[in-house]
Write a protein that holds these residues in place. Structure first.
Motif, PDB file in Angstrom:
ATOM      1  N   TYR A  80      -7.499   3.777   4.538  1.00 61.36           N
ATOM      2  CA  TYR A  80      -6.973   4.109   5.848  1.00 61.36           C
ATOM      3  C   TYR A  80      -7.183   2.994   6.860  1.00 61.36           C
ATOM      4  CZ  TYR A  80      -6.985   8.791   3.823  1.00 61.36           C
ATOM      5  OH  TYR A  80      -6.768   9.870   3.017  1.00 61.36           O
ATOM      6  N   CYS A  81      -8.282   2.305   6.759  1.00 66.79           N
ATOM      7  CA  CYS A  81      -8.603   1.255   7.725  1.00 66.79           C
ATOM      8  C   CYS A  81      -8.582  -0.118   7.046  1.00 66.79           C
ATOM      9  CB  CYS A  81      -9.976   1.506   8.343  1.00 66.79           C
ATOM     10  SG  CYS A  81     -10.040   3.033   9.305  1.00 66.79           S
ATOM     11  N   GLN A  82      -8.428  -1.142   7.861  1.00 65.33           N
ATOM     12  CA  GLN A  82      -8.404  -2.520   7.397  1.00 65.33           C
ATOM     13  C   GLN A  82      -7.285  -2.750   6.384  1.00 65.33           C
ATOM     14  OE1 GLN A  82     -12.381  -3.182   5.975  1.00 65.33           O
ATOM     15  NE2 GLN A  82     -13.257  -3.136   8.002  1.00 65.33           N
ATOM     16  N   CYS A  83      -6.219  -2.005   6.498  1.00 66.73           N
ATOM     17  CA  CYS A  83      -5.072  -2.215   5.626  1.00 66.73           C
ATOM     18  C   CYS A  83      -3.824  -1.712   6.339  1.00 66.73           C
ATOM     19  CB  CYS A  83      -5.229  -1.481   4.292  1.00 66.73           C
ATOM     20  SG  CYS A  83      -5.204   0.299   4.423  1.00 66.73           S
ATOM     21  N   GLY A  84      -2.666  -2.204   5.922  1.00 65.66           N
ATOM     22  CA  GLY A  84      -1.411  -1.766   6.521  1.00 65.66           C
ATOM     23  C   GLY A  84      -1.283  -2.206   7.967  1.00 65.66           C
ATOM     24  N   TYR A  85      -0.274  -1.692   8.622  1.00 59.59           N
ATOM     25  CA  TYR A  85      -0.037  -1.964  10.039  1.00 59.59           C
ATOM     26  C   TYR A  85       0.036  -3.467  10.317  1.00 59.59           C
ATOM     27  CZ  TYR A  85      -1.798   2.824  10.054  1.00 59.59           C
ATOM     28  OH  TYR A  85      -2.012   4.143   9.780  1.00 59.59           O
ATOM     29  N   ASP A  86       0.598  -4.214   9.376  1.00 55.42           N
ATOM     30  CA  ASP A  86       0.776  -5.651   9.568  1.00 55.42           C
ATOM     31  C   ASP A  86       2.202  -5.889  10.046  1.00 55.42           C
ATOM     32  OD1 ASP A  86       0.825  -8.353   9.563  1.00 55.42           O
ATOM     33  OD2 ASP A  86       0.469  -8.611   7.414  1.00 55.42           O
ATOM     34  N   PHE A  87       2.340  -6.163  11.345  1.00 52.73           N
ATOM     35  CA  PHE A  87       3.665  -6.275  11.943  1.00 52.73           C
ATOM     36  C   PHE A  87       4.166  -7.717  12.010  1.00 52.73           C
ATOM     37  CE2 PHE A  87       1.232  -2.867  14.123  1.00 52.73           C
ATOM     38  CZ  PHE A  87       1.900  -1.777  13.594  1.00 52.73           C
ATOM     39  N   ASP A  88       3.343  -8.680  11.616  1.00 56.65           N
ATOM     40  CA  ASP A  88       3.681 -10.087  11.836  1.00 56.65           C
ATOM     41  C   ASP A  88       4.930 -10.519  11.083  1.00 56.65           C
ATOM     42  OD1 ASP A  88       1.501 -10.282  13.475  1.00 56.65           O
ATOM     43  OD2 ASP A  88       0.188 -11.160  11.958  1.00 56.65           O
ATOM     44  N   GLU A  89       5.180  -9.928   9.906  1.00 55.86           N
ATOM     45  CA  GLU A  89       6.307 -10.380   9.096  1.00 55.86           C
ATOM     46  C   GLU A  89       7.636  -9.745   9.529  1.00 55.86           C
ATOM     47  OE1 GLU A  89       6.124  -7.150   5.437  1.00 55.86           O
ATOM     48  OE2 GLU A  89       5.675  -9.247   5.045  1.00 55.86           O
ATOM     49  N   LEU A  90       7.592  -8.784  10.438  1.00 54.55           N
ATOM     50  CA  LEU A  90       8.811  -8.104  10.874  1.00 54.55           C
ATOM     51  C   LEU A  90       9.433  -8.884  12.022  1.00 54.55           C
ATOM     52  CD1 LEU A  90       7.447  -4.436  10.858  1.00 54.55           C
ATOM     53  CD2 LEU A  90       8.432  -5.752   8.962  1.00 54.55           C
TER      54      LEU A  90
END
Length: 214
Positions: free
Chosen positions: A38-48
């Motif tokens: 749940y934490c420290q993963c996902g929600y990486d918006f930089d490539e969008l």
């Protein structure tokens, strides 16, 4: 639902005592914070980088030059056809982050346009990606929809969270103190609170039903 609830038709079972639900809620929050799923993963918006990406939740530039693009899609968006993705992207093509915009302003703007096929969850996800790519995240409210709304309703039934039917967001100051550690966790505003309500909804329901059967 089981036990007395099944015997009494549509009546909801009584909620467990406040101390029991708060103690368990504190424990569930702690488990969430240390869970790498749940934490420290996902929600990486930089490539969008553009509207198609914000709708799909994945970067898709390598598909743009094909006659019938096979869009990569995030889990929530797999129900969208390519035609729906293109239609939503066209309707939201002019959405831009203005000076001094916050997340709440942008999502209100998107929901005012109300693209066909885009509900509360997909509009939230779109704005999370659009705003997140610019370093803007929800701060003042927790947005409730789909699984997050279900989790919030269980906590309301337990008597520790207040909101009205039809509300689409909850001010952070209305959250129980046991959930406050999730606000701003990993520098992500209220994002983790919304996710927590969704992934923990069955835990909340189980607690209420277990107590009712004792």
């Amino acid at each position: 639902m089981h036990g007395r609830l099944a015997e009494s038709g549509n009546a909801s079972p009584p909620a467990p005592p406040d101390s029991i639900i708060r103690e368990r809620l504190t424990q569930i929050v702690k488990e969430y914070i240390v869970c790498p799923d749940y934490c420290q993963c996902g929600y990486d918006f930089d490539e969008l980088v553009d509207t198609i990406d914000y709708v799909c939740g994945c970067h898709n530039d390598r598909y743009y030059d094909t006659p019938e693009p096979r869009y990569k899609k995030h889990g929530h968006e797999r129900c969208f056809s390519n035609e729906q993705i293109n239609s939503i992207a066209r309707q939201l093509a002019d959405i831009a982050i203005e000076t001094n915009d916050d997340f709440d302003t942008v999502i209100d703007r998107v929901r005012e346009i109300n693209p066909k096929g885009m509900g509360d969850l997909s509009s939230y996800d779109f704005c999370l990606r659009l705003c997140g790519s610019k370093g803007i995240l929800p701060q003042r409210f927790v947005y409730i929809h789909s699984g997050a709304l279900e989790g919030a309703k269980h906590l309301r039934r337990a008597g520790i969270l207040e909101f009205s039917n039809g509300d689409k967001r909850i001010p952070v100051e209305n959250l129980p103190k046991e959930m406050q550690p999730l606000v701003g966790h990993e520098g992500k505003g209220t994002l983790h609170v919304e996710n927590f309500l969704c992934v923990s909804k069955h835990e909340f329901e189980k607690l209420i039903n277990q107590y009712n059967q004792k």
